[in-house]
Design an enzyme around this catalytic site. Sequence first.
Site, PDB file in Angstrom:
ATOM      1  N   GLY A  69       9.920  12.107   7.323  1.00 21.75           N
ATOM      2  CA  GLY A  69       8.636  12.639   7.429  1.00 21.75           C
ATOM      3  C   GLY A  69       7.811  12.112   8.368  1.00 21.75           C
ATOM      4  O   GLY A  69       6.899  12.677   9.230  1.00 21.75           O
ATOM      5  N   THR A  70       7.924  10.690   8.620  1.00 19.03           N
ATOM      6  CA  THR A  70       7.133  10.047   9.889  1.00 19.03           C
ATOM      7  C   THR A  70       7.740  10.440  11.291  1.00 19.03           C
ATOM      8  O   THR A  70       6.809  10.791  11.996  1.00 19.03           O
ATOM      9  CB  THR A  70       7.428   8.341   9.736  1.00 19.03           C
ATOM     10  OG1 THR A  70       6.676   8.102   8.431  1.00 19.03           O
ATOM     11  CG2 THR A  70       6.911   7.751  10.931  1.00 19.03           C
ATOM     12  N   GLN A 177       2.506  14.681   0.222  1.00 16.01           N
ATOM     13  CA  GLN A 177       2.439  14.438  -1.174  1.00 16.01           C
ATOM     14  C   GLN A 177       2.130  15.741  -2.035  1.00 16.01           C
ATOM     15  O   GLN A 177       2.339  15.886  -3.000  1.00 16.01           O
ATOM     16  CB  GLN A 177       1.105  13.761  -1.245  1.00 16.01           C
ATOM     17  CG  GLN A 177       1.153  12.374  -0.811  1.00 16.01           C
ATOM     18  CD  GLN A 177       2.098  11.517  -1.858  1.00 16.01           C
ATOM     19  OE1 GLN A 177       2.503  11.815  -2.799  1.00 16.01           O
ATOM     20  NE2 GLN A 177       2.605  10.412  -1.125  1.00 16.01           N
ATOM     21  N   SER A 194       8.114  15.614   3.927  1.00 18.01           N
ATOM     22  CA  SER A 194       9.368  14.541   3.470  1.00 18.01           C
ATOM     23  C   SER A 194       9.916  14.631   2.214  1.00 18.01           C
ATOM     24  O   SER A 194       9.331  14.704   1.225  1.00 18.01           O
ATOM     25  CB  SER A 194       8.682  13.076   3.638  1.00 18.01           C
ATOM     26  OG  SER A 194       9.779  12.157   3.660  1.00 18.01           O
ATOM     27  N   ALA A 195      11.139  15.039   2.236  1.00 15.35           N
ATOM     28  CA  ALA A 195      12.093  15.367   1.149  1.00 15.35           C
ATOM     29  C   ALA A 195      11.840  14.348  -0.023  1.00 15.35           C
ATOM     30  O   ALA A 195      11.833  14.549  -1.235  1.00 15.35           O
ATOM     31  CB  ALA A 195      13.615  15.779   1.394  1.00 15.35           C
ATOM     32  N   HIS A 196      11.908  12.971   0.330  1.00 23.35           N
ATOM     33  CA  HIS A 196      12.082  11.939  -0.818  1.00 23.35           C
ATOM     34  C   HIS A 196      10.717  11.901  -1.766  1.00 23.35           C
ATOM     35  O   HIS A 196      10.727  11.378  -2.662  1.00 23.35           O
ATOM     36  CB  HIS A 196      12.477  10.477  -0.266  1.00 23.35           C
ATOM     37  CG  HIS A 196      11.256   9.946   0.844  1.00 23.35           C
ATOM     38  ND1 HIS A 196      10.659  10.149   1.557  1.00 23.35           N
ATOM     39  CD2 HIS A 196      10.370   9.108   0.289  1.00 23.35           C
ATOM     40  CE1 HIS A 196       9.876   9.362   1.992  1.00 23.35           C
ATOM     41  NE2 HIS A 196       9.550   8.591   1.104  1.00 23.35           N
ATOM     42  N   CYS A 320      -4.516  -7.388  -1.559  1.00 27.58           N
ATOM     43  CA  CYS A 320      -3.618  -8.160  -2.054  1.00 27.58           C
ATOM     44  C   CYS A 320      -2.278  -8.274  -2.265  1.00 27.58           C
ATOM     45  O   CYS A 320      -1.450  -9.094  -2.541  1.00 27.58           O
ATOM     46  CB  CYS A 320      -4.372  -8.925  -3.390  1.00 27.58           C
ATOM     47  SG  CYS A 320      -6.166  -9.343  -3.568  1.00 27.58           S
TER      48      CYS A 320
END
Length: 459
Positions: A69-70, A177, A194-196, A320
């Site tokens: 996807g990136t 998303q 993105s498939a994942h 954090c």
Amino acid sequence: MPYFDTASAAPLHPVARQALQAALDEGWADPARLYREGRRARLLLDAAREAAADAVGCRADELVFTPSGTHAVHTGVAGALAGRRRVGGHLVVSAVEHSSVLHAADAHAAAGGTVTEVPVDRLGAASPDGYAAALGSGTALACLQSANHEVGTVQPVAEVAEVCAAAGVPLLVDAAQSLGWGRVDGAWSLLTASAHKWGGPPGVGLLAVRKGVRFAPQGPADERESGRSPGFANLPAIVAAAASLRAVRAEAEAEAARLRVLVDRIRRRVARLVPDVEVVGDAERRLPHLVTFSCLYVDGETLLHELDRAGYSVSSGSSCTSSTLTPSHVLRAMGVLSEGNVRVSLPMGTSADEVNGFLEVLPGAVAGIREKLGVGEPASVAPVAESLELDALGLRCPQPVIELARAIGRVPVGGTVTVLSDDEVARLDIPAWCAMRGHVYVGESPRPTGTAYTVRRTL
């Protein structure tokens, strides 16, 4: 062990597993070749492209598969900017885009382009008016995610697409998303995913570029995937990605209704069960499976470890949990509390019992961390001065806010407490603490070391 971080990566869907195994047996050959094995692979690739295009809502010849996807985002942004370089070098993005979009924007700026970030409201939503104000005669491309990856807020893509169309500017939508839940509405120009994120295998992205959009692929030319994504495609993974996308879409409506009820339960009960908590993001216009909240006076990394030990896998946008010690750009843009941040994103099939178990564990985990940090109701003391200055240099979240909470009772109503801190998180969390506690945030001023944040007591 309940896994509640599907916004990062969804578990492999059973259909994806079956399709992957079948494609490993049948789709290993080069789909560009004319012999029998190549033709068989080509048929699988074409079928996967048709299925993915149908899910996206575009033509099959408008969609290509990428290694992630990136990669799809970077290819889409670079190609669209290059295709419209004669128009200008101005790029518009929202302040809460995924890091892949912001990294592409940084690369564009480093190469001499200009970038405008459209702000968002406290719920994390950009506005069509914000995009209208940012667009100009030299704008080559605008980007807007379909839904936020950290807080779940759904963006007004259709309305922004209208604004962009009126200005003659293509709109790229990062749908990573949301695509598993349904098509993205509106006349967008480019779309990535993105498939994942929907239960397909990792290493498969989608890039759709609608006909009529000027697009110039960057890098060495390649004959595969319309020249937009070079290299030998991972055909078995592509087949599995398309099959799982079709499968999750068939389940999406029923699962969305069921998971929305569970997320609503988390939103309501967290606010009741845990003191000093802020549930962030839009309560209505949101993804059905995702909820994010921040717990005051809590170290986010410690909280995630405690929940992990209790058997619950969740994520965080808290500073954090990062070696950079800077707050999440999404939470910062929204102006909400970042410390003790927890993102819960439920996979399909999550049960009510699993959610109830999480809600039973959470209050004790938060209380235990606060106790270790020495957080409690400050003793009632008489004010000692009209103003106090606290040296919190070297202290990391959530300690500067804890020191502020301890000191606020030592000044009279109308008095001020100034916290000197070199932790970037203080810029976000001290104003958020004021909003939660009903005090007035006066502002900040630079110091030779760190920054001074001043609060006026009102209660």
